[in-house]
Design a protein around this motif. Sequence first.
Motif, PDB file in Angstrom:
ATOM      1  N   VAL A  94      84.358 -49.058 -20.071  1.00 32.11           N
ATOM      2  CA  VAL A  94      83.053 -48.729 -19.465  1.00 32.11           C
ATOM      3  C   VAL A  94      81.996 -48.860 -20.799  1.00 32.11           C
ATOM      4  N   VAL A  95      81.055 -49.846 -20.783  1.00 32.75           N
ATOM      5  CA  VAL A  95      80.052 -50.027 -21.844  1.00 32.75           C
ATOM      6  C   VAL A  95      79.033 -49.259 -21.551  1.00 32.75           C
ATOM      7  N   GLU A  96      78.621 -48.940 -20.400  1.00 40.26           N
ATOM      8  CA  GLU A  96      77.366 -48.055 -20.284  1.00 40.26           C
ATOM      9  C   GLU A  96      77.503 -47.459 -18.644  1.00 40.26           C
ATOM     10  N   SER A  97      76.910 -46.280 -18.750  1.00 36.19           N
ATOM     11  CA  SER A  97      76.729 -45.793 -17.175  1.00 36.19           C
ATOM     12  C   SER A  97      75.600 -45.072 -17.147  1.00 36.19           C
ATOM     13  N   LYS A  98      74.711 -45.065 -16.151  1.00 26.25           N
ATOM     14  CA  LYS A  98      73.426 -44.228 -16.096  1.00 26.25           C
ATOM     15  C   LYS A  98      72.940 -44.198 -14.682  1.00 26.25           C
ATOM     16  N   ILE A  99      71.885 -43.374 -14.473  1.00 31.43           N
ATOM     17  CA  ILE A  99      71.160 -43.111 -13.411  1.00 31.43           C
ATOM     18  C   ILE A  99      69.806 -44.024 -13.206  1.00 31.43           C
ATOM     19  N   ILE A 100      69.655 -44.722 -12.236  1.00 30.77           N
ATOM     20  CA  ILE A 100      68.323 -45.496 -12.084  1.00 30.77           C
ATOM     21  C   ILE A 100      67.474 -44.819 -11.222  1.00 30.77           C
ATOM     22  N   ASP A 101      66.318 -44.490 -11.774  1.00 31.89           N
ATOM     23  CA  ASP A 101      65.399 -43.654 -11.048  1.00 31.89           C
ATOM     24  C   ASP A 101      63.998 -44.428 -11.279  1.00 31.89           C
ATOM     25  N   ILE A 102      63.469 -45.361 -10.507  1.00 28.07           N
ATOM     26  CA  ILE A 102      62.324 -46.048 -10.553  1.00 28.07           C
ATOM     27  C   ILE A 102      61.337 -45.313  -9.840  1.00 28.07           C
ATOM     28  N   PRO A 103      60.324 -44.895 -10.544  1.00 28.26           N
ATOM     29  CA  PRO A 103      59.329 -43.853 -10.062  1.00 28.26           C
ATOM     30  C   PRO A 103      58.459 -44.505  -9.081  1.00 28.26           C
ATOM     31  N   GLY A 104      58.406 -43.637  -8.155  1.00 31.95           N
ATOM     32  CA  GLY A 104      57.589 -44.254  -6.945  1.00 31.95           C
ATOM     33  C   GLY A 104      58.649 -45.107  -6.001  1.00 31.95           C
ATOM     34  N   VAL A 105      59.631 -45.628  -6.345  1.00 31.21           N
ATOM     35  CA  VAL A 105      60.635 -46.270  -5.342  1.00 31.21           C
ATOM     36  C   VAL A 105      61.852 -45.551  -5.229  1.00 31.21           C
ATOM     37  N   SER A 106      62.449 -45.172  -6.075  1.00 33.73           N
ATOM     38  CA  SER A 106      63.984 -44.594  -5.739  1.00 33.73           C
ATOM     39  C   SER A 106      63.972 -43.583  -4.910  1.00 33.73           C
ATOM     40  N   GLN A 107      62.985 -42.502  -5.098  1.00 29.60           N
ATOM     41  CA  GLN A 107      63.311 -41.370  -4.505  1.00 29.60           C
ATOM     42  C   GLN A 107      62.486 -41.600  -3.142  1.00 29.60           C
ATOM     43  N   VAL A 108      61.803 -42.539  -2.902  1.00 31.54           N
ATOM     44  CA  VAL A 108      61.499 -42.877  -1.680  1.00 31.54           C
ATOM     45  C   VAL A 108      62.187 -43.532  -0.706  1.00 31.54           C
ATOM     46  N   ALA A 109      63.130 -44.536  -1.354  1.00 37.75           N
ATOM     47  CA  ALA A 109      64.011 -45.339  -0.764  1.00 37.75           C
ATOM     48  C   ALA A 109      65.522 -44.540  -0.266  1.00 37.75           C
ATOM     49  N   SER A 110      65.714 -43.307  -0.890  1.00 40.89           N
ATOM     50  CA  SER A 110      66.862 -42.668  -0.496  1.00 40.89           C
ATOM     51  C   SER A 110      66.707 -41.246  -1.188  1.00 40.89           C
ATOM     52  N   ASP A 111      67.440 -40.351  -0.681  1.00 36.79           N
ATOM     53  CA  ASP A 111      67.390 -38.954  -1.320  1.00 36.79           C
ATOM     54  C   ASP A 111      68.725 -38.974  -2.286  1.00 36.79           C
ATOM     55  N   HIS A 112      69.204 -40.221  -2.932  1.00 39.59           N
ATOM     56  CA  HIS A 112      70.252 -40.125  -3.919  1.00 39.59           C
ATOM     57  C   HIS A 112      69.653 -41.340  -4.662  1.00 39.59           C
ATOM     58  N   LEU A 113      69.924 -41.192  -5.841  1.00 40.93           N
ATOM     59  CA  LEU A 113      69.641 -42.066  -6.954  1.00 40.93           C
ATOM     60  C   LEU A 113      70.652 -43.288  -7.116  1.00 40.93           C
ATOM     61  N   GLU A 114      70.562 -44.421  -7.781  1.00 41.10           N
ATOM     62  CA  GLU A 114      71.688 -45.335  -7.995  1.00 41.10           C
ATOM     63  C   GLU A 114      72.194 -44.909  -9.342  1.00 41.10           C
ATOM     64  N   VAL A 115      73.682 -45.156  -9.468  1.00 41.10           N
ATOM     65  CA  VAL A 115      74.372 -44.996 -10.315  1.00 41.10           C
ATOM     66  C   VAL A 115      74.982 -46.405 -10.799  1.00 41.10           C
ATOM     67  N   ARG A 116      74.776 -46.916 -12.000  1.00 43.48           N
ATOM     68  CA  ARG A 116      75.046 -48.093 -12.452  1.00 43.48           C
ATOM     69  C   ARG A 116      76.241 -47.850 -13.582  1.00 43.48           C
ATOM     70  N   THR A 117      76.926 -48.902 -13.657  1.00 47.79           N
ATOM     71  CA  THR A 117      78.133 -48.866 -14.797  1.00 47.79           C
ATOM     72  C   THR A 117      78.228 -50.192 -14.921  1.00 47.79           C
ATOM     73  N   LYS A 118      78.248 -50.429 -16.360  1.00 48.94           N
ATOM     74  CA  LYS A 118      78.497 -52.013 -16.716  1.00 48.94           C
ATOM     75  C   LYS A 118      80.256 -51.774 -17.449  1.00 48.94           C
ATOM     76  N   PHE A 119      80.871 -52.657 -17.133  1.00 50.28           N
ATOM     77  CA  PHE A 119      82.266 -52.980 -17.731  1.00 50.28           C
ATOM     78  C   PHE A 119      82.539 -54.049 -18.611  1.00 50.28           C
ATOM     79  N   VAL A 120      83.205 -53.977 -19.647  1.00 54.22           N
ATOM     80  CA  VAL A 120      83.453 -55.146 -20.240  1.00 54.22           C
ATOM     81  C   VAL A 120      85.033 -55.476 -19.623  1.00 54.22           C
TER      82      VAL A 120
END
Length: 123
Positions: A94-120
Amino acid sequence: RIGEGRAIADIVAKEMKEFPGRLYVVTGDLNDGTEDKSVQAIMNPPNGEKLFDTLEGLPEKARRTWPADPKAGHGHDPEQFDHILVPVSQRNKVVESKIIDIPGVSQVASDHLEVRTKFVLSK
């Protein structure tokens, strides 16, 4: 949900038994936080390897994938309901893991936020 968590753990143990040491991912909206018994049933199975939540180690506020408004009447505070879980032995990938919350987009598109994880994958 605890029974569902145990069933997930059993399926993972059965499916991955012939592939020891492989990276695999258990992911989804589990409708419970990492510390809840249903998620712990997946993460700490009696058979098979323990799993690591890729958001572990981030501050609690940085792990909130469900940015609920407690004033909205559903009675829940913001929490991490969405998870990307990997075998503990593979956590170094696991290189990085974070929540994506794009203002004005993410919370309009869904009631959940995206989880993004990068792997090596070469470690």
